[in-house]
Scaffold this active site. Structure first.
Site, PDB file in Angstrom:
ATOM      1  N   ASN A 136       0.820  -1.217   0.000  1.00 40.05           N
ATOM      2  CA  ASN A 136       0.000   0.000   0.000  1.00 40.05           C
ATOM      3  C   ASN A 136       0.852   1.266   0.000  1.00 40.05           C
ATOM      4  O   ASN A 136       0.573   2.207  -0.743  1.00 40.05           O
ATOM      5  CB  ASN A 136      -0.952   0.003   1.205  1.00 40.05           C
ATOM      6  CG  ASN A 136      -1.888  -1.191   1.200  1.00 40.05           C
ATOM      7  OD1 ASN A 136      -1.916  -1.951   0.237  1.00 40.05           O
ATOM      8  ND2 ASN A 136      -2.652  -1.361   2.275  1.00 40.05           N
ATOM      9  N   HIS A 182     -17.492  33.197 -32.416  1.00 35.73           N
ATOM     10  CA  HIS A 182     -18.566  32.342 -32.930  1.00 35.73           C
ATOM     11  C   HIS A 182     -18.185  31.760 -34.288  1.00 35.73           C
ATOM     12  O   HIS A 182     -19.037  31.456 -35.111  1.00 35.73           O
ATOM     13  CB  HIS A 182     -19.888  33.118 -33.054  1.00 35.73           C
ATOM     14  CG  HIS A 182     -20.254  33.883 -31.821  1.00 35.73           C
ATOM     15  ND1 HIS A 182     -21.110  33.409 -30.852  1.00 35.73           N
ATOM     16  CD2 HIS A 182     -19.834  35.089 -31.367  1.00 35.73           C
ATOM     17  CE1 HIS A 182     -21.228  34.292 -29.881  1.00 35.73           C
ATOM     18  NE2 HIS A 182     -20.452  35.321 -30.165  1.00 35.73           N
ATOM     19  N   SER A 303      -5.219   8.915 -49.132  1.00 35.84           N
ATOM     20  CA  SER A 303      -6.404   8.067 -49.062  1.00 35.84           C
ATOM     21  C   SER A 303      -6.139   6.799 -49.863  1.00 35.84           C
ATOM     22  O   SER A 303      -5.456   6.835 -50.891  1.00 35.84           O
ATOM     23  CB  SER A 303      -7.591   8.821 -49.651  1.00 35.84           C
ATOM     24  OG  SER A 303      -8.568   7.909 -50.116  1.00 35.84           O
ATOM     25  N   LYS A 309      -6.111  12.933 -52.374  1.00 41.08           N
ATOM     26  CA  LYS A 309      -6.294  13.375 -50.990  1.00 41.08           C
ATOM     27  C   LYS A 309      -4.994  13.603 -50.233  1.00 41.08           C
ATOM     28  O   LYS A 309      -4.009  12.912 -50.406  1.00 41.08           O
ATOM     29  CB  LYS A 309      -7.099  12.320 -50.213  1.00 41.08           C
ATOM     30  CG  LYS A 309      -8.542  12.254 -50.635  1.00 41.08           C
ATOM     31  CD  LYS A 309      -9.345  13.384 -50.064  1.00 41.08           C
ATOM     32  CE  LYS A 309      -9.667  13.075 -48.619  1.00 41.08           C
ATOM     33  NZ  LYS A 309     -10.519  14.044 -48.024  1.00 41.08           N
ATOM     34  N   ASN A 311      -4.582  14.254 -46.193  1.00 41.91           N
ATOM     35  CA  ASN A 311      -5.416  14.355 -44.991  1.00 41.91           C
ATOM     36  C   ASN A 311      -4.634  14.785 -43.750  1.00 41.91           C
ATOM     37  O   ASN A 311      -3.487  14.382 -43.568  1.00 41.91           O
ATOM     38  CB  ASN A 311      -6.088  13.007 -44.715  1.00 41.91           C
ATOM     39  CG  ASN A 311      -7.123  12.665 -45.773  1.00 41.91           C
ATOM     40  OD1 ASN A 311      -7.747  13.561 -46.339  1.00 41.91           O
ATOM     41  ND2 ASN A 311      -7.277  11.388 -46.055  1.00 41.91           N
ATOM     42  N   GLU A 316      -6.223  15.258 -36.615  1.00 40.96           N
ATOM     43  CA  GLU A 316      -7.451  14.521 -36.269  1.00 40.96           C
ATOM     44  C   GLU A 316      -7.220  13.565 -35.114  1.00 40.96           C
ATOM     45  O   GLU A 316      -8.053  13.438 -34.209  1.00 40.96           O
ATOM     46  CB  GLU A 316      -7.946  13.740 -37.488  1.00 40.96           C
ATOM     47  CG  GLU A 316      -8.496  14.636 -38.578  1.00 40.96           C
ATOM     48  CD  GLU A 316      -8.765  13.835 -39.832  1.00 40.96           C
ATOM     49  OE1 GLU A 316      -9.911  13.447 -40.039  1.00 40.96           O
ATOM     50  OE2 GLU A 316      -7.812  13.582 -40.600  1.00 40.96           O
TER      51      GLU A 316
HETATM   52  N1  ARG Z   1      -1.333  -3.876  -6.921  1.00 47.70           N
HETATM   53  C1  ARG Z   1      -1.948  -3.035  -5.939  1.00 47.70           C
HETATM   54  C2  ARG Z   1      -2.208  -1.637  -6.503  1.00 47.70           C
HETATM   55  O1  ARG Z   1      -1.764  -1.364  -7.544  1.00 47.70           O
HETATM   56  C3  ARG Z   1      -1.079  -2.891  -4.751  1.00 47.70           C
HETATM   57  C4  ARG Z   1      -1.306  -4.027  -3.872  1.00 47.70           C
HETATM   58  C5  ARG Z   1      -2.021  -3.695  -2.669  1.00 47.70           C
HETATM   59  N2  ARG Z   1      -2.907  -4.763  -2.503  1.00 47.70           N
HETATM   60  C6  ARG Z   1      -3.407  -5.142  -1.354  1.00 47.70           C
HETATM   61  N3  ARG Z   1      -4.155  -6.166  -1.375  1.00 47.70           N
HETATM   62  N4  ARG Z   1      -3.188  -4.520  -0.233  1.00 47.70           N
HETATM   63  O2  ARG Z   1      -2.872  -0.824  -5.903  1.00 47.70           O
END
Ligand code: ARG
Length: 488
Positions: A136, A182, A303, A309, A311, A316
């Protein structure tokens, strides 16, 4: 064709090959409390190596910094530290040479790298680096590192685009073109003024990236899963090693917030929108009806059926791809809406839009830079049209105001003059002295001095106006800003 169902059925047998339940699986970073391994459908949904593998270098940098912090806190011997760092560096070399890849069984980049490290240094040492950190705080840190690096790449190509527009605005001298509101003829402007009007928004996007980088410069590493690290590691040392100025003051916030990613995606989207406006005008102005611009052969396509053409595909695609940039931002914002603190797996959805928006702009912007630098401006055609559509009418009204006529009355008088000329099929300056006097005694013959392109342009001499000396000034101002960026 393999359908999803077939693919699923073929994958079924893999279930029996699954690693014995009740222990951490290879390539995953959890498992001890489970009585069975994950079902194939679970694995398939959970997997992110197909997109997060590009974060390998950041993961390796952080793992090295983390190993040093573990050693600093007495959780790893100097010898083990050396072994681990050497192994991580060999993984980096193999990664850069495309010799190492995630396996089918790897859940994410973090799990894959732990598996590879264990293969090289053994389970005891390879498995000890997870102490004091969580995916995390790792992933929250890596998206910031990725965005920081790619922001630099985006900034460089934006600077190039701004420089090209500055150069092109010099190339066109003091030629004029119709200015529109406009999309109808409104008042003449310098072509240079017009080109710089497309450069300023790009400059603001560069400034946005710089402002954003201050908020991005804070490391969530050390936040652990959510509550912070408990092993006495030094997050500041890790932050410094990873190039961050400081550490997040709140581990819950650090691991769960993605506002810096959303803000970054907003900037990429704004760049996309600004470029799509320019692209739209290139498309229109290079059509036969306008012929203001001609595309260089190297930046146009043909084209398959119509031999004649040529383009404007770059423009685009730039216009079209701005749609996916908006979509990426919208998608992420929607994912974030209503998520509780702290880490939720939904957050894994931050990466694909981030990567896609960066990849998109890094192909669009260089192509647009080439298109812009090779575009031919058909200055005569543009200038010939600069005064069409009675676009000097406001100048005539301003002339009357300078003579003391209230603007409301001046507006009426010039409106009558325009109507007269329209009926006669003539331009404003072609009205006879008698006709002018018949419309209003204020329309003395010296009003003709206000009916020239040069007078119209040079009258707009306030700051930001299209008078040649003002345009030269803004160009110098913008060029100075760009030069200052290079030094920052
Ligand atoms: N792969 C996860 C992400 O990209 C990170 C892992 C965290 N996963 C978890 N089960 N705590 O956010």
């Amino acid at each position: 064709m393999v359908t999803a169902e077939q693919d699923f059925r073929e994958a079924e047998p893999r279930k029996v090959e699954r690693i014995v339940a009740g222990q951490t699986e290879e390539g995953a970073l959890w498992g001890g409390r489970f009585s069975s391994g994950p079902d194939y459908t679970m694995q398939r949904l959970s997997k992110s190596t197909h997109f997060d593998w590009r974060l390998v270098s950041y993961d390796l940098d952080a793992t090295i910094a983390h190993a040093r912090a573990l050693a600093g806190a007495g959780h790893l011997t100097a010898e083990d530290l050396e072994t681990v760092i050497a192994a991580l560096e060999t993984i980096r070399e193999d990664y850069l040479a495309d010799r190492v890849h995630p396996r089918e069984s790897d859940e994410d980049v973090h799990g894959a790298l732990e598996r590879i490290l264990i293969e090289r240094v053994g389970e005891t040492l390879g498995g000890s680096l997870r102490a004091g950190r969580s995916r995390n705080d790792q992933i929250a840190t890596f998206v910031r590192m990725y965005a920081r690096d790619t922001a630099r790449a985006l900034r460089n190509v934006l600077v190039e685009c701004v420089r090209i527009l500055i150069q092109r605005s010099e190339d066109v001298g003091d030629s004029a073109m119709p200015g529109r509101t406009h999309f109808q003829h409104a008042q003449p402007v310098l072509v240079a003024h017009y080109l710089l009007a497309h450069a300023w928004p790009l400059m603001r996007n560069i400034q946005r990236l710089d402002d954003w980088s201050v908020r991005n410069n804070v490391s969530p590493y050390g936040g652990g899963a959510l509550a912070g690290g408990g092993l006495g590691l030094d997050p500041q040392a890790i932050a410094a090693e990873l190039g961050f100025e400081s550490v997040q003051p709140n581990s819950l916030d650090g691991t769960s917030s993605r506002d810096v990613v959303a803000e970054f995606l907003y900037i990429t989207t704004q760049i996309g929108l600004d470029v799509s406006r320019l692209a739209e005008e290139i498309i229109i102005y290079s059509s036969a009806e306008f012929s203001y611009f001609s595309l260089h052969d190297a930046f146009a396509t043909g084209s398959s059926m119509m031999p004649q053409k040529k383009n404007p595909d770059i423009a685009e695609l730039a216009r079209g791809k701005s749609g996916r940039l908006v979509g990426n931002l919208t998608g992420l914002l929607t994912t974030l809406k209503g998520l509780p603190l702290a880490y939720n797996r939904d957050l894994q959805e931050d990466k694909e839009p981030l990567f896609d928006s960066v990849d998109t702009l890094l192909v669009v912007l260089p192509a647009m830079a080439g298109l812009l630098s090779s575009l031919t401006f058909n200055l005569e055609t543009m200038e010939r049209n600069a005064t069409a559509g009675f676009s000097l009418a406001t100048d005539v009204a301003d002339f009357l105001v300078r003579k003391g006529v209230p603007f409301r009355e001046a507006h009426e008088i010039v409106g009558a003059l325009v109507s007269h000329c329209e009926h006669q099929g003539i331009e404003l300056h072609e009205a006879s002295d008698e006709d002018l006097a018949a419309i209003s005694p204020h329309l003395s013959s010296d009003v003709r001095s206000a009916m020239t392109l040069e007078a119209s342009l040079s009258a707009k001499s306030g700051r930001g106006g299209t008078a040649p000396e003002q345009v030269a000034k803004q160009r110098a101002e913008l060029a100075a800003l760009v030069d200052a960026l290079d030094k920052s």
